[in-house]
Design an enzyme around this catalytic site. Sequence first.
Site, PDB file in Angstrom:
ATOM      1  CG  ASP A   1      -2.181   0.854   1.161  1.00 30.75           C
ATOM      2  OD1 ASP A   1      -1.763   2.170   1.251  1.00 30.75           O
ATOM      3  OD2 ASP A   1      -3.071   0.647   0.913  1.00 30.75           O
ATOM      4  CB  ILE A   2       1.010   4.361  -2.138  1.00 30.30           C
ATOM      5  CG1 ILE A   2      -0.413   4.904  -1.995  1.00 30.30           C
ATOM      6  CG2 ILE A   2       1.450   3.467  -3.413  1.00 30.30           C
ATOM      7  CD1 ILE A   2      -0.886   5.717  -3.215  1.00 30.30           C
TER       8      ILE A   2
ATOM      9  CD  GLN B   1     -14.727  -0.684  -2.583  1.00 33.53           C
ATOM     10  OE1 GLN B   1     -16.062  -1.036  -2.296  1.00 33.53           O
ATOM     11  NE2 GLN B   1     -14.327  -1.613  -3.625  1.00 33.53           N
TER      12      GLN B   1
ATOM     13  CG  ASN C   1     -12.237  -0.628   3.801  1.00 34.78           C
ATOM     14  OD1 ASN C   1     -12.607  -1.120   4.731  1.00 34.78           O
ATOM     15  ND2 ASN C   1     -11.132   0.105   3.577  1.00 34.78           N
TER      16      ASN C   1
ATOM     17  CG  HIS D   1      -8.961  -3.144  -2.555  1.00 35.74           C
ATOM     18  ND1 HIS D   1      -9.982  -2.271  -3.199  1.00 35.74           N
ATOM     19  CD2 HIS D   1      -8.319  -2.174  -1.435  1.00 35.74           C
ATOM     20  CE1 HIS D   1     -10.086  -1.238  -2.730  1.00 35.74           C
ATOM     21  NE2 HIS D   1      -9.415  -1.083  -1.530  1.00 35.74           N
TER      22      HIS D   1
END
Length: 114
Positions: A33-34, A94, A87, A100
């Site tokens: 994840d960024i 989301q 989510n 995801h």
Amino acid sequence: MSPSADCLFCKIVEGEVPADVVAQDEHAVAFRDISPQAPTHVLVIPRVHQPDVGSLAEAEPEAAVGLLRLARRVADEAGGSYRLVFNTGADAHQTVFHCHGHVLAGRSLGWPPG
């Protein structure tokens, strides 16, 4: 469902957008994840486009199982306990409407989440 031309995660699956991929197989891709919320924060996405995990399970059950298997593999490699979060919908925060799961690990994950 076929790839969506305007979907960021479809573009990651296709290799059009770079990502820090940590694992992949025929059903799913896992990448960091960024904006991590834990020492290990990896997104696991199916290669097929479905908007959420319920839709994926209904339309592509084999892909849903594959996604869960890859998520477990990523979590096992992180060691110890983990949380897997999906989510679903804007009210659940989301932001990308391609199914995801968030694999969170590497620290104590208290309850309630936060």
